[in-house]
Write a protein that holds these residues in place. Sequence first.
Motif, PDB file in Angstrom:
ATOM      1  N   GLY A   1       0.713  -1.273   0.020  1.00  0.00           N
ATOM      2  CA  GLY A   1       0.097  -0.087  -0.104  1.00  0.00           C
ATOM      3  C   GLY A   1       0.739   1.087  -0.074  1.00  0.00           C
ATOM      4  O   GLY A   1       0.497   2.185  -0.795  1.00  0.00           O
ATOM      5  N   LEU A   2       1.958   1.423   0.855  1.00  0.00           N
ATOM      6  CA  LEU A   2       2.838   2.456   0.835  1.00  0.00           C
ATOM      7  C   LEU A   2       3.500   2.549  -0.521  1.00  0.00           C
ATOM      8  O   LEU A   2       3.856   4.004  -0.874  1.00  0.00           O
ATOM      9  CB  LEU A   2       3.588   2.283   1.977  1.00  0.00           C
ATOM     10  N   ARG A   3       4.238   1.535  -1.136  1.00  0.00           N
ATOM     11  CA  ARG A   3       4.743   1.701  -2.280  1.00  0.00           C
ATOM     12  C   ARG A   3       3.831   2.361  -3.357  1.00  0.00           C
ATOM     13  O   ARG A   3       4.257   3.179  -4.289  1.00  0.00           O
ATOM     14  CB  ARG A   3       5.596   0.322  -2.602  1.00  0.00           C
ATOM     15  N   ARG A   4       2.609   1.705  -3.492  1.00  0.00           N
ATOM     16  CA  ARG A   4       1.565   2.248  -4.344  1.00  0.00           C
ATOM     17  C   ARG A   4       1.245   3.898  -4.349  1.00  0.00           C
ATOM     18  O   ARG A   4       1.195   4.705  -5.199  1.00  0.00           O
ATOM     19  CB  ARG A   4       0.102   1.650  -4.326  1.00  0.00           C
TER      20      ARG A   4
ATOM     21  N   GLU B   1       0.327  22.764   1.974  1.00  0.00           N
ATOM     22  CA  GLU B   1      -0.234  21.507   2.115  1.00  0.00           C
ATOM     23  C   GLU B   1       0.546  20.325   2.121  1.00  0.00           C
ATOM     24  O   GLU B   1       1.770  20.199   1.523  1.00  0.00           O
ATOM     25  CB  GLU B   1      -1.212  21.118   0.713  1.00  0.00           C
ATOM     26  N   TRP B   2       0.437  19.537   3.221  1.00  0.00           N
ATOM     27  CA  TRP B   2       1.115  18.028   3.369  1.00  0.00           C
ATOM     28  C   TRP B   2       0.427  16.896   3.576  1.00  0.00           C
ATOM     29  O   TRP B   2      -0.794  17.069   4.127  1.00  0.00           O
ATOM     30  CB  TRP B   2       2.186  18.480   4.434  1.00  0.00           C
ATOM     31  N   MET B   3       1.167  15.720   3.344  1.00  0.00           N
ATOM     32  CA  MET B   3       0.469  14.671   4.107  1.00  0.00           C
ATOM     33  C   MET B   3       1.699  13.784   4.582  1.00  0.00           C
ATOM     34  O   MET B   3       2.739  13.878   4.139  1.00  0.00           O
ATOM     35  CB  MET B   3      -0.190  13.716   2.805  1.00  0.00           C
TER      36      MET B   3
ATOM     37  N   LEU C   1       1.341   9.369  -5.366  1.00  0.00           N
ATOM     38  CA  LEU C   1       1.585  10.974  -5.037  1.00  0.00           C
ATOM     39  C   LEU C   1       2.593  11.722  -5.827  1.00  0.00           C
ATOM     40  O   LEU C   1       2.500  13.019  -6.123  1.00  0.00           O
ATOM     41  CB  LEU C   1       1.820  10.988  -3.452  1.00  0.00           C
ATOM     42  N   ALA C   2       3.548  11.235  -6.081  1.00  0.00           N
ATOM     43  CA  ALA C   2       4.795  11.815  -6.932  1.00  0.00           C
ATOM     44  C   ALA C   2       4.358  11.917  -8.399  1.00  0.00           C
ATOM     45  O   ALA C   2       4.467  13.017  -9.081  1.00  0.00           O
ATOM     46  CB  ALA C   2       5.862  10.534  -7.028  1.00  0.00           C
ATOM     47  N   ASP C   3       3.566  11.034  -8.753  1.00  0.00           N
ATOM     48  CA  ASP C   3       3.020  11.360 -10.375  1.00  0.00           C
ATOM     49  C   ASP C   3       1.816  12.542 -10.213  1.00  0.00           C
ATOM     50  O   ASP C   3       1.649  13.147 -11.268  1.00  0.00           O
ATOM     51  CB  ASP C   3       2.139   9.882 -10.785  1.00  0.00           C
ATOM     52  N   GLU C   4       1.298  12.410  -9.060  1.00  0.00           N
ATOM     53  CA  GLU C   4       0.239  13.644  -9.293  1.00  0.00           C
ATOM     54  C   GLU C   4       0.813  15.063  -8.604  1.00  0.00           C
ATOM     55  O   GLU C   4      -0.070  15.925  -8.734  1.00  0.00           O
ATOM     56  CB  GLU C   4      -0.846  13.335  -8.116  1.00  0.00           C
TER      57      GLU C   4
END
Length: 239
Positions: free
Chosen positions: A142-145, A180-182, A150-153
């Motif tokens: 899940g974290l790898r996906r 903004e952060w996550m 997020l990098a692609d977005e």
Amino acid sequence: MPDEITPAATTPTSTDTGKGTLRGLGFGCLGCGGLVVALVLALVVVLAWNAGAGTDLPRVAPQERADRAFGYSREAYDVLGFPRALPPGTGGTGSRAENVFGAEYCHDGGLLGMEDKTVDGAYRLYHEWALDDVRPDQAVPGLRRLHRRLADEGWRVTSYTEGGTGKDWSLYVQRDHRAEWMTFTWDPEQRYFTGGAGVPCAYDPAWTHSDSDTYGVDTYDPDTAAEAVTPPVLGPGGR
């Protein structure tokens, strides 16, 4: 009488040549002065920008900011693929699960960006959630996906760590100069997964300058913004 010797033509030194070139380009004393003025003006513009950036905030109702923060968490939760639905609030006795909003003060760096003053009437809202009993076959893929998505977005990945035995896995992203952060962390020993999303600062429409003027201090508490909103159920498929 010895023959008269005609002096050889003087070859300008590199220094003379440089001076001549500068004069030719208009960089005499007046040019240097103009350059200094330009640099001072540029510095003034930067300082003015810094001074206004901390307090030039929109007036936005907490619910609107809450919807934005929760939307980021919901999208991330879907990508992570967790099948469990999280009701609002904390999990209660014996559970570490949670799905809540929080808020904190916004800060103004001042003219030089070195101060640390709170901005009267402003709040920064964030959403945070947590799941207990998260297995490795759920957390790791899940974290790898999520990292790739997020990098692609267009999110800037500031830290990504794939922990080994006994070490946490973590992912931190941001954008718009950290407005903004996550953040996501999984503790493999405790099988505890936490996530959070923060959105930009805003003035609370319920606050007015008279509130602070009356008492001479900032009487605004950002917790009131968090207490005014309640997150929906966080679950798979946007539930």
